[in-house]
Design a protein around this motif. Sequence first.
Motif, PDB file in Angstrom:
ATOM      1  N   ARG A  52      39.559  47.666  68.523  1.00  0.00           N
ATOM      2  CA  ARG A  52      39.223  47.679  67.091  1.00  0.00           C
ATOM      3  C   ARG A  52      40.622  47.527  66.352  1.00  0.00           C
ATOM      4  NH1 ARG A  52      35.115  50.915  64.211  1.00  0.00           N
ATOM      5  NH2 ARG A  52      37.008  51.262  63.110  1.00  0.00           N
ATOM      6  N   ILE A  53      40.203  46.225  65.228  1.00  0.00           N
ATOM      7  CA  ILE A  53      41.688  46.264  64.454  1.00  0.00           C
ATOM      8  C   ILE A  53      41.581  45.347  63.047  1.00  0.00           C
ATOM      9  CG2 ILE A  53      43.195  45.036  63.493  1.00  0.00           C
ATOM     10  CD1 ILE A  53      44.351  44.653  66.874  1.00  0.00           C
ATOM     11  N   VAL A  54      40.568  45.928  62.400  1.00  0.00           N
ATOM     12  CA  VAL A  54      40.559  45.630  61.293  1.00  0.00           C
ATOM     13  C   VAL A  54      41.023  46.229  59.873  1.00  0.00           C
ATOM     14  CG1 VAL A  54      38.418  46.782  59.646  1.00  0.00           C
ATOM     15  CG2 VAL A  54      38.172  47.046  61.403  1.00  0.00           C
ATOM     16  N   PRO A  55      41.738  44.915  59.042  1.00  0.00           N
ATOM     17  CA  PRO A  55      42.075  45.620  57.933  1.00  0.00           C
ATOM     18  C   PRO A  55      42.065  46.821  57.141  1.00  0.00           C
ATOM     19  CG  PRO A  55      41.474  43.512  57.956  1.00  0.00           C
ATOM     20  CD  PRO A  55      40.587  44.151  58.530  1.00  0.00           C
ATOM     21  N   GLY A  56      44.401  47.192  57.165  1.00  0.00           N
ATOM     22  CA  GLY A  56      43.068  48.330  55.904  1.00  0.00           C
ATOM     23  C   GLY A  56      42.929  49.552  57.046  1.00  0.00           C
ATOM     24  N   GLN A  57      42.970  49.395  57.987  1.00  0.00           N
ATOM     25  CA  GLN A  57      42.232  51.257  58.585  1.00  0.00           C
ATOM     26  C   GLN A  57      43.014  51.351  60.159  1.00  0.00           C
ATOM     27  OE1 GLN A  57      38.281  51.345  59.726  1.00  0.00           O
ATOM     28  NE2 GLN A  57      37.826  49.700  57.654  1.00  0.00           N
ATOM     29  N   PRO A  58      42.976  52.226  60.509  1.00  0.00           N
ATOM     30  CA  PRO A  58      43.497  52.817  61.685  1.00  0.00           C
ATOM     31  C   PRO A  58      42.926  52.431  63.075  1.00  0.00           C
ATOM     32  CG  PRO A  58      42.926  54.460  61.265  1.00  0.00           C
ATOM     33  CD  PRO A  58      43.158  53.303  59.975  1.00  0.00           C
ATOM     34  N   PRO A  59      43.889  51.221  64.410  1.00  0.00           N
ATOM     35  CA  PRO A  59      43.340  50.559  65.568  1.00  0.00           C
ATOM     36  C   PRO A  59      42.151  51.904  65.848  1.00  0.00           C
ATOM     37  CG  PRO A  59      45.611  51.156  65.347  1.00  0.00           C
ATOM     38  CD  PRO A  59      45.255  51.643  64.103  1.00  0.00           C
ATOM     39  N   VAL A  60      41.194  51.591  66.733  1.00  0.00           N
ATOM     40  CA  VAL A  60      40.487  52.324  66.593  1.00  0.00           C
ATOM     41  C   VAL A  60      40.140  51.608  68.030  1.00  0.00           C
ATOM     42  CG1 VAL A  60      37.679  52.986  67.317  1.00  0.00           C
ATOM     43  CG2 VAL A  60      38.822  52.727  64.827  1.00  0.00           C
ATOM     44  N   LEU A  61      40.240  52.766  69.613  1.00  0.00           N
ATOM     45  CA  LEU A  61      40.958  52.461  71.060  1.00  0.00           C
ATOM     46  C   LEU A  61      38.660  52.906  71.619  1.00  0.00           C
ATOM     47  CD1 LEU A  61      43.542  54.037  71.791  1.00  0.00           C
ATOM     48  CD2 LEU A  61      43.077  51.676  72.520  1.00  0.00           C
ATOM     49  N   PHE A  62      38.334  52.179  72.075  1.00  0.00           N
ATOM     50  CA  PHE A  62      36.975  52.063  73.119  1.00  0.00           C
ATOM     51  C   PHE A  62      37.746  52.506  74.907  1.00  0.00           C
ATOM     52  CE2 PHE A  62      36.324  49.928  69.299  1.00  0.00           C
ATOM     53  CZ  PHE A  62      35.181  50.688  69.194  1.00  0.00           C
ATOM     54  N   SER A  63      36.795  52.580  74.963  1.00  0.00           N
ATOM     55  CA  SER A  63      36.569  52.434  76.724  1.00  0.00           C
ATOM     56  C   SER A  63      35.567  52.586  76.847  1.00  0.00           C
ATOM     57  CB  SER A  63      38.082  53.128  77.258  1.00  0.00           C
ATOM     58  OG  SER A  63      37.285  54.519  77.012  1.00  0.00           O
ATOM     59  N   SER A  64      35.629  51.989  79.059  1.00  0.00           N
ATOM     60  CA  SER A  64      34.520  51.814  79.592  1.00  0.00           C
ATOM     61  C   SER A  64      35.008  51.970  80.981  1.00  0.00           C
ATOM     62  CB  SER A  64      33.212  50.465  79.761  1.00  0.00           C
ATOM     63  OG  SER A  64      34.049  49.460  80.072  1.00  0.00           O
ATOM     64  N   GLY A  65      33.561  52.602  81.865  1.00  0.00           N
ATOM     65  CA  GLY A  65      33.820  53.426  82.859  1.00  0.00           C
ATOM     66  C   GLY A  65      33.956  54.323  83.687  1.00  0.00           C
ATOM     67  N   SER A  66      35.090  55.440  82.235  1.00  0.00           N
ATOM     68  CA  SER A  66      34.902  56.637  82.602  1.00  0.00           C
ATOM     69  C   SER A  66      33.762  57.689  82.895  1.00  0.00           C
ATOM     70  CB  SER A  66      35.931  57.520  81.426  1.00  0.00           C
ATOM     71  OG  SER A  66      35.710  57.298  80.368  1.00  0.00           O
ATOM     72  N   SER A  67      33.682  59.164  82.707  1.00  0.00           N
ATOM     73  CA  SER A  67      32.255  59.582  82.930  1.00  0.00           C
ATOM     74  C   SER A  67      31.138  59.684  81.423  1.00  0.00           C
ATOM     75  CB  SER A  67      32.418  61.085  82.883  1.00  0.00           C
ATOM     76  OG  SER A  67      32.977  61.544  82.182  1.00  0.00           O
ATOM     77  N   ARG A  68      31.675  59.266  80.581  1.00  0.00           N
ATOM     78  CA  ARG A  68      31.223  58.059  79.155  1.00  0.00           C
ATOM     79  C   ARG A  68      31.956  57.813  78.345  1.00  0.00           C
ATOM     80  NH1 ARG A  68      32.286  61.750  74.714  1.00  0.00           N
ATOM     81  NH2 ARG A  68      33.853  63.392  75.253  1.00  0.00           N
ATOM     82  N   PRO A  69      31.255  57.015  77.881  1.00  0.00           N
ATOM     83  CA  PRO A  69      31.587  56.188  77.010  1.00  0.00           C
ATOM     84  C   PRO A  69      33.150  56.718  75.929  1.00  0.00           C
ATOM     85  CG  PRO A  69      29.671  55.051  77.288  1.00  0.00           C
ATOM     86  CD  PRO A  69      29.890  56.570  77.653  1.00  0.00           C
ATOM     87  N   GLN A  70      33.824  56.262  75.548  1.00  0.00           N
ATOM     88  CA  GLN A  70      34.578  56.451  75.029  1.00  0.00           C
ATOM     89  C   GLN A  70      35.323  55.664  73.708  1.00  0.00           C
ATOM     90  OE1 GLN A  70      38.569  57.712  77.202  1.00  0.00           O
ATOM     91  NE2 GLN A  70      37.421  59.531  78.156  1.00  0.00           N
ATOM     92  N   GLN A  71      34.838  56.507  72.530  1.00  0.00           N
ATOM     93  CA  GLN A  71      35.867  56.403  71.155  1.00  0.00           C
ATOM     94  C   GLN A  71      36.968  56.870  70.377  1.00  0.00           C
ATOM     95  OE1 GLN A  71      33.479  54.716  68.404  1.00  0.00           O
ATOM     96  NE2 GLN A  71      34.313  55.033  66.882  1.00  0.00           N
ATOM     97  N   SER A  72      38.029  56.289  70.443  1.00  0.00           N
ATOM     98  CA  SER A  72      38.997  57.287  69.545  1.00  0.00           C
ATOM     99  C   SER A  72      39.668  56.714  68.585  1.00  0.00           C
ATOM    100  CB  SER A  72      40.008  58.447  70.351  1.00  0.00           C
ATOM    101  OG  SER A  72      41.166  56.903  71.021  1.00  0.00           O
ATOM    102  N   THR A  73      39.543  57.127  67.641  1.00  0.00           N
ATOM    103  CA  THR A  73      41.015  56.533  66.229  1.00  0.00           C
ATOM    104  C   THR A  73      42.116  56.832  66.745  1.00  0.00           C
ATOM    105  OG1 THR A  73      38.867  56.783  64.722  1.00  0.00           O
ATOM    106  CG2 THR A  73      41.244  57.071  64.448  1.00  0.00           C
ATOM    107  N   THR A  74      43.572  55.686  66.837  1.00  0.00           N
ATOM    108  CA  THR A  74      44.784  56.850  67.131  1.00  0.00           C
ATOM    109  C   THR A  74      45.519  56.742  65.937  1.00  0.00           C
ATOM    110  OG1 THR A  74      43.217  55.202  69.537  1.00  0.00           O
ATOM    111  CG2 THR A  74      46.193  55.968  68.894  1.00  0.00           C
ATOM    112  N   ALA A  75      45.968  57.245  65.181  1.00  0.00           N
ATOM    113  CA  ALA A  75      46.800  57.681  64.794  1.00  0.00           C
ATOM    114  C   ALA A  75      48.451  56.886  65.210  1.00  0.00           C
ATOM    115  CB  ALA A  75      47.568  58.900  64.126  1.00  0.00           C
ATOM    116  N   MET A  76      48.771  55.864  64.305  1.00  0.00           N
ATOM    117  CA  MET A  76      49.844  55.133  64.570  1.00  0.00           C
ATOM    118  C   MET A  76      51.331  56.072  65.156  1.00  0.00           C
ATOM    119  SD  MET A  76      50.043  51.308  63.258  1.00  0.00           S
ATOM    120  CE  MET A  76      48.484  50.435  63.016  1.00  0.00           C
ATOM    121  N   SER A  77      51.802  55.852  66.177  1.00  0.00           N
ATOM    122  CA  SER A  77      52.774  56.974  66.724  1.00  0.00           C
ATOM    123  C   SER A  77      54.419  56.084  66.848  1.00  0.00           C
ATOM    124  CB  SER A  77      53.299  57.356  67.681  1.00  0.00           C
ATOM    125  OG  SER A  77      53.278  56.431  69.126  1.00  0.00           O
TER     126      SER A  77
END
Length: 266
Positions: free
Chosen positions: A241-266
């Motif tokens: 997810r890309i929202v202006p002024g916010q860090p990207p947020v990752l989502f995934s499906s298919g693992s043991s449970r749905p995942q959501q993580s806010t990712t700091a830019m490296s």
Amino acid sequence: MRSRLGGRPGSALQRLAVDAEPAAIYAIGDVHGCLDLLLALEAIIVADAAEIEGERWIVMLGDVVDRGERSAQVLDHMLEPAPGELRRFSLMGNHEAMMLDFLRRPSPNSAWLEFGGRETLLSYGVPLEALMHSRFGAREARQIVDLYIPGDHIEWLEELPVMIETPSTVLVHAGIQPGIGLSEQADLDLFGYRDNFEASYEDLGRTVVHGHTIREEPLVTANRIAIDTGAYFTGRLTAVRIVPGQPPVLFSSGSSRPQQSTTAMS
């Protein structure tokens, strides 16, 4: 949204651009016929997008077909309205390009059949034993394909753009050739470039979002987001997810449970 044809001479695919950022972009990596993973990820996205006001996009980064078992059904889904009042865009991936080339010139000797094309044809119910029989040539292959592949699927493939640009983001399937301006990038590179992830893309002044080259974990930096996590063999489909002024947020499906993580830019 503005549309133009490609940059270099010989480029023919559309490149789309907007002058204003949408409220949110949800870019989805390479689906490769994994419809169940896509539907699960879309459900996560719809729930998240409900909290955001304004125009919200889903952008399929290409390679929705091949390798997995349900490519025909994924294309049926692409032809339906996007879920949750989002707006959907889809990009040309190298597998869509190979599939389209086959559908225009079907041959039992096509290289596409070795790169996931057999699975795609099976998803349409094509009798591969007939298509691959040694006595069948291009004419017979044409007749078989015309019986099984819906015309609206072919039209969808033909209309795919190769790039979408916003003021802050460039979305493509494969990445871009380092050191070459966007207007000079060849269509083939945008959907087929094999990236080693060494280029920063800092000189563009925008973030390049792409799939195509599989990573065990998504890569998120200030100028690049790569999210192909190999859904067809890892069982994990990833979106950002890309929202202006916010860090990207990752989502995934298919693992043991749905995942959501806010990712700091490296």
